[in-house]
Design a protein around this motif. Structure first.
Motif, PDB file in Angstrom:
ATOM      1  N   MET A   1      42.113   0.688  27.699  1.00 30.60           N
ATOM      2  CA  MET A   1      41.851   1.093  26.332  1.00 30.60           C
ATOM      3  C   MET A   1      41.949   2.615  26.248  1.00 30.60           C
ATOM      4  N   ALA A   2      42.686   3.107  25.251  1.00 27.87           N
ATOM      5  CA  ALA A   2      42.904   4.541  25.089  1.00 27.87           C
ATOM      6  C   ALA A   2      41.623   5.244  24.663  1.00 27.87           C
ATOM      7  N   ASN A   3      41.430   6.472  25.186  1.00 31.33           N
ATOM      8  CA  ASN A   3      40.290   7.249  24.734  1.00 31.33           C
ATOM      9  C   ASN A   3      40.704   8.579  24.102  1.00 31.33           C
ATOM     10  N   ILE A   4      42.008   8.895  24.126  1.00 34.96           N
ATOM     11  CA  ILE A   4      42.530  10.071  23.431  1.00 34.96           C
ATOM     12  C   ILE A   4      43.761   9.648  22.650  1.00 34.96           C
ATOM     13  N   LEU A   5      43.842  10.091  21.409  1.00 40.54           N
ATOM     14  CA  LEU A   5      44.999   9.830  20.573  1.00 40.54           C
ATOM     15  C   LEU A   5      45.744  11.140  20.362  1.00 40.54           C
ATOM     16  N   VAL A   6      47.033  11.157  20.698  1.00 35.04           N
ATOM     17  CA  VAL A   6      47.890  12.316  20.477  1.00 35.04           C
ATOM     18  C   VAL A   6      48.815  11.989  19.310  1.00 35.04           C
ATOM     19  N   VAL A   7      48.752  12.806  18.253  1.00 30.58           N
ATOM     20  CA  VAL A   7      49.546  12.576  17.049  1.00 30.58           C
ATOM     21  C   VAL A   7      50.452  13.780  16.827  1.00 30.58           C
ATOM     22  N   ASP A   8      51.752  13.565  16.933  1.00 35.78           N
ATOM     23  CA  ASP A   8      52.714  14.649  16.721  1.00 35.78           C
ATOM     24  C   ASP A   8      54.072  14.053  16.395  1.00 35.78           C
ATOM     25  N   ASP A   9      54.775  14.639  15.437  1.00 34.90           N
ATOM     26  CA  ASP A   9      56.096  14.129  15.084  1.00 34.90           C
ATOM     27  C   ASP A   9      57.169  14.562  16.075  1.00 34.90           C
ATOM     28  N   SER A  10      56.888  15.519  16.926  1.00 36.85           N
ATOM     29  CA  SER A  10      57.825  15.941  17.962  1.00 36.85           C
ATOM     30  C   SER A  10      57.661  15.053  19.190  1.00 36.85           C
ATOM     31  N   SER A  11      58.715  14.326  19.536  1.00 31.20           N
ATOM     32  CA  SER A  11      58.631  13.439  20.700  1.00 31.20           C
ATOM     33  C   SER A  11      58.397  14.222  21.981  1.00 31.20           C
ATOM     34  N   THR A  12      58.917  15.437  22.063  1.00 31.58           N
ATOM     35  CA  THR A  12      58.722  16.263  23.254  1.00 31.58           C
ATOM     36  C   THR A  12      57.261  16.658  23.407  1.00 31.58           C
ATOM     37  N   VAL A  13      56.661  17.153  22.342  1.00 33.03           N
ATOM     38  CA  VAL A  13      55.251  17.561  22.390  1.00 33.03           C
ATOM     39  C   VAL A  13      54.368  16.346  22.685  1.00 33.03           C
ATOM     40  N   ARG A  14      54.622  15.245  21.987  1.00 32.00           N
ATOM     41  CA  ARG A  14      53.850  14.014  22.200  1.00 32.00           C
ATOM     42  C   ARG A  14      53.917  13.586  23.654  1.00 32.00           C
ATOM     43  N   SER A  15      55.111  13.593  24.208  1.00 28.66           N
ATOM     44  CA  SER A  15      55.305  13.174  25.594  1.00 28.66           C
ATOM     45  C   SER A  15      54.630  14.124  26.581  1.00 28.66           C
ATOM     46  N   GLU A  16      54.826  15.422  26.392  1.00 31.21           N
ATOM     47  CA  GLU A  16      54.246  16.407  27.311  1.00 31.21           C
ATOM     48  C   GLU A  16      52.717  16.370  27.296  1.00 31.21           C
ATOM     49  N   VAL A  17      52.142  16.363  26.117  1.00 33.03           N
ATOM     50  CA  VAL A  17      50.679  16.332  26.009  1.00 33.03           C
ATOM     51  C   VAL A  17      50.140  15.007  26.552  1.00 33.03           C
ATOM     52  N   GLY A  18      50.786  13.912  26.175  1.00 34.49           N
ATOM     53  CA  GLY A  18      50.361  12.596  26.659  1.00 34.49           C
ATOM     54  C   GLY A  18      50.444  12.475  28.169  1.00 34.49           C
ATOM     55  N   ASN A  19      51.542  12.962  28.745  1.00 34.55           N
ATOM     56  CA  ASN A  19      51.699  12.920  30.203  1.00 34.55           C
ATOM     57  C   ASN A  19      50.663  13.793  30.910  1.00 34.55           C
ATOM     58  N   PHE A  20      50.410  14.977  30.371  1.00 30.15           N
ATOM     59  CA  PHE A  20      49.403  15.865  30.971  1.00 30.15           C
ATOM     60  C   PHE A  20      48.027  15.204  30.972  1.00 30.15           C
ATOM     61  N   LEU A  21      47.634  14.681  29.828  1.00 26.61           N
ATOM     62  CA  LEU A  21      46.324  14.038  29.735  1.00 26.61           C
ATOM     63  C   LEU A  21      46.260  12.796  30.627  1.00 26.61           C
ATOM     64  N   GLY A  22      47.320  12.004  30.625  1.00 24.13           N
ATOM     65  CA  GLY A  22      47.356  10.809  31.464  1.00 24.13           C
ATOM     66  C   GLY A  22      47.277  11.132  32.939  1.00 24.13           C
TER      67      GLY A  22
END
Length: 78
Positions: free
Chosen positions: A1-22
């Motif tokens: 179950m997710a505990n952080i939601l990353v919301v961004d229209d830029s796929s690059t930013v979404r991916s980078e932030v999501g990968n870092f947090l993950g």
């Protein structure tokens, strides 16, 4: 179950932030705009933090924040 939601229209930013947090032990859900972010919040009840862009199509981050507080705020008290 997710505990952080990353919301961004830029796929690059979404991916980078999501990968870092993950890679640092967090479970992450991703959304492409404010409308998608609200839908993800409904799906993932364990989200404790939202990282959100401000300028996005369909629904901007400020509108999303207002909607989260007004519509979902009372249902998510732990």
């Amino acid at each position: 179950m997710a505990n952080i939601l990353v919301v961004d229209d830029s796929s690059t930013v979404r991916s980078e932030v999501g990968n870092f947090l993950g890679s640092n032990g967090f479970q992450v859900a991703l959304a492409v705009d404010g409308r998608d972010g609200l839908a993800k919040l409904e799906q993932h009840s364990g989200i404790k933090l939202i990282v959100c862009d401000v300028n996005m199509p369909h629904m901007d981050g400020l509108t999303m924040a207002e909607r989260v507080r007004s519509e979902l705020g009372n249902h998510r008290v732990n």
